[in-house]
Design an enzyme around this catalytic site. Sequence first.
Site, PDB file in Angstrom:
ATOM      1  N   LYS A   1      -0.845  -8.744   0.529  1.00  0.00           N
ATOM      2  CA  LYS A   1      -1.185  -8.380  -0.818  1.00  0.00           C
ATOM      3  C   LYS A   1      -1.242  -9.467  -1.729  1.00  0.00           C
ATOM      4  O   LYS A   1      -0.843 -10.567  -1.486  1.00  0.00           O
ATOM      5  CB  LYS A   1      -0.206  -7.439  -1.337  1.00  0.00           C
ATOM      6  CG  LYS A   1      -0.053  -6.168  -0.629  1.00  0.00           C
ATOM      7  CD  LYS A   1       0.902  -5.246  -1.043  1.00  0.00           C
ATOM      8  CE  LYS A   1       1.053  -3.785  -0.177  1.00  0.00           C
ATOM      9  NZ  LYS A   1       2.081  -3.025  -0.959  1.00  0.00           N
TER      10      LYS A   1
ATOM     11  N   TYR B   1      -4.709   4.550  -0.731  1.00  0.00           N
ATOM     12  CA  TYR B   1      -3.628   4.997  -1.587  1.00  0.00           C
ATOM     13  C   TYR B   1      -3.846   6.364  -1.777  1.00  0.00           C
ATOM     14  O   TYR B   1      -2.995   6.935  -2.612  1.00  0.00           O
ATOM     15  CB  TYR B   1      -3.019   4.035  -2.624  1.00  0.00           C
ATOM     16  CG  TYR B   1      -2.451   2.944  -2.114  1.00  0.00           C
ATOM     17  CD1 TYR B   1      -1.240   2.888  -1.057  1.00  0.00           C
ATOM     18  CD2 TYR B   1      -2.688   1.703  -2.510  1.00  0.00           C
ATOM     19  CE1 TYR B   1      -0.723   1.767  -0.926  1.00  0.00           C
ATOM     20  CE2 TYR B   1      -2.062   0.427  -2.306  1.00  0.00           C
ATOM     21  CZ  TYR B   1      -1.216   0.326  -1.215  1.00  0.00           C
ATOM     22  OH  TYR B   1      -0.439  -0.732  -0.788  1.00  0.00           O
TER      23      TYR B   1
ATOM     24  N   ASN C   1       5.640  -5.968  -3.321  1.00  0.00           N
ATOM     25  CA  ASN C   1       6.129  -6.329  -1.652  1.00  0.00           C
ATOM     26  C   ASN C   1       5.620  -6.732  -0.812  1.00  0.00           C
ATOM     27  O   ASN C   1       5.618  -6.777   0.444  1.00  0.00           O
ATOM     28  CB  ASN C   1       6.722  -4.810  -1.456  1.00  0.00           C
ATOM     29  CG  ASN C   1       5.530  -3.707  -1.301  1.00  0.00           C
ATOM     30  OD1 ASN C   1       4.564  -4.095  -1.315  1.00  0.00           O
ATOM     31  ND2 ASN C   1       5.997  -2.402  -1.048  1.00  0.00           N
TER      32      ASN C   1
ATOM     33  N   HIS D   1       1.465  -4.903   3.205  1.00  0.00           N
ATOM     34  CA  HIS D   1       1.143  -3.433   3.785  1.00  0.00           C
ATOM     35  C   HIS D   1       1.120  -3.296   5.030  1.00  0.00           C
ATOM     36  O   HIS D   1       0.685  -4.241   5.725  1.00  0.00           O
ATOM     37  CB  HIS D   1       0.117  -2.936   2.908  1.00  0.00           C
ATOM     38  CG  HIS D   1      -0.483  -1.642   3.722  1.00  0.00           C
ATOM     39  ND1 HIS D   1       0.045  -0.464   3.214  1.00  0.00           N
ATOM     40  CD2 HIS D   1      -1.281  -1.144   4.658  1.00  0.00           C
ATOM     41  CE1 HIS D   1      -0.379   0.587   3.805  1.00  0.00           C
ATOM     42  NE2 HIS D   1      -1.088   0.212   4.850  1.00  0.00           N
TER      43      HIS D   1
ATOM     44  N   GLU E   1      -6.700   4.081   7.920  1.00  0.00           N
ATOM     45  CA  GLU E   1      -6.563   2.603   7.377  1.00  0.00           C
ATOM     46  C   GLU E   1      -7.563   1.712   8.099  1.00  0.00           C
ATOM     47  O   GLU E   1      -8.275   1.047   7.340  1.00  0.00           O
ATOM     48  CB  GLU E   1      -5.298   2.076   6.939  1.00  0.00           C
ATOM     49  CG  GLU E   1      -4.225   2.789   6.269  1.00  0.00           C
ATOM     50  CD  GLU E   1      -2.887   2.913   6.025  1.00  0.00           C
ATOM     51  OE1 GLU E   1      -2.415   1.805   6.798  1.00  0.00           O
ATOM     52  OE2 GLU E   1      -2.200   3.331   5.296  1.00  0.00           O
TER      53      GLU E   1
HETATM   54  P1  DAT Z   1       4.821   1.748   2.161  1.00  0.00           P
HETATM   55  O1  DAT Z   1       3.909   0.736   1.504  1.00  0.00           O
HETATM   56  O2  DAT Z   1       6.202   1.322   2.535  1.00  0.00           O
HETATM   57  O3  DAT Z   1       4.288   2.567   3.131  1.00  0.00           O
HETATM   58  P2  DAT Z   1       4.398   4.008   0.098  1.00  0.00           P
HETATM   59  O4  DAT Z   1       3.152   4.176   1.257  1.00  0.00           O
HETATM   60  O5  DAT Z   1       5.517   5.146  -0.104  1.00  0.00           O
HETATM   61  O6  DAT Z   1       5.064   2.744   1.102  1.00  0.00           O
HETATM   62  O7  DAT Z   1       3.898   3.425  -1.173  1.00  0.00           O
HETATM   63  C1  DAT Z   1       2.777   2.453  -1.119  1.00  0.00           C
HETATM   64  C2  DAT Z   1       2.978   1.642  -2.210  1.00  0.00           C
HETATM   65  O8  DAT Z   1       3.266   2.078  -3.492  1.00  0.00           O
HETATM   66  C3  DAT Z   1       4.388   0.581  -1.867  1.00  0.00           C
HETATM   67  O9  DAT Z   1       4.153  -0.602  -0.984  1.00  0.00           O
HETATM   68  C4  DAT Z   1       4.718   0.135  -3.340  1.00  0.00           C
HETATM   69  C5  DAT Z   1       4.271   1.469  -3.988  1.00  0.00           C
HETATM   70  N1  DAT Z   1       5.625   2.230  -4.612  1.00  0.00           N
HETATM   71  C6  DAT Z   1       5.865   3.228  -3.671  1.00  0.00           C
HETATM   72  N2  DAT Z   1       7.150   3.859  -4.163  1.00  0.00           N
HETATM   73  C7  DAT Z   1       7.023   3.313  -5.566  1.00  0.00           C
HETATM   74  C8  DAT Z   1       7.928   3.365  -6.603  1.00  0.00           C
HETATM   75  N3  DAT Z   1       9.217   4.431  -6.604  1.00  0.00           N
HETATM   76  N4  DAT Z   1       7.737   2.903  -7.705  1.00  0.00           N
HETATM   77  C9  DAT Z   1       6.834   1.758  -7.816  1.00  0.00           C
HETATM   78  N5  DAT Z   1       5.954   1.617  -6.651  1.00  0.00           N
HETATM   79  C10 DAT Z   1       5.995   2.322  -5.628  1.00  0.00           C
HETATM   80 MG    MG Z   2       2.399   3.782   3.185  1.00  0.00          MG
END
Ligand code: DAT
Ligand code: MG
Length: 167
Positions: A11, A51, A123, A126, A137
Amino acid sequence: MAREHTLILIKPDGLVKSLTGNILTRLSETKLEIAAAKMVRVSRELAEEHYKALKDKPFFEDLIKYIMGEFHERNKVLAMIYTGEGAIKKVRDICGATNPEEADAISIRGQYGRITTKGVYENAIHASANPADAEHEIKLWFKPDEIIFDVYPTKVVDVKIKERVWA
Ligand code: DAT
Ligand code: MG
């Protein structure tokens, strides 16, 4: 364990912090193969499709801005496909938990992620979460000919396109 393919994005925060080499080194611990790699400028359309499962979340707009590089003055990500036995879980395990504060300290997100004062989870990486997400994806980010393996069924169609060539 089945042979799988998984989409990985480094990212904008990972790129700005010059973490590409470190992250690739961590990923090499999985002993998976790189099947594709390219730099991508992320359009809003691509970000929202990537997303789309999160579009009702309160953090959705910031997430879109983040992946488009708006918080890092750098609209690009490194998109890759890793392939091998159990690839999806192997990569997720080494990435660590979504919330970088909760991620295992020696996971990629634990080492390199942070939560900004605005609450954005930066973070760094991805990785596809499951086979259905991986297929969605990979097909979203890559064309079949950009991948060195046959990952999903393809078809050949006649298209008339305008293409940019060297002047
Ligand atoms: P991942 O990236 O571990 O698959 P996800 O698909 O649930 O997690 O969410 C996608 C991204 O959204 C994640 O990398 C960071 C952001 N995100 C998820 N939960 C969040 C939260 N509670 N607050 C802020 N950003 C969040
Ligand atoms: Mg995810």
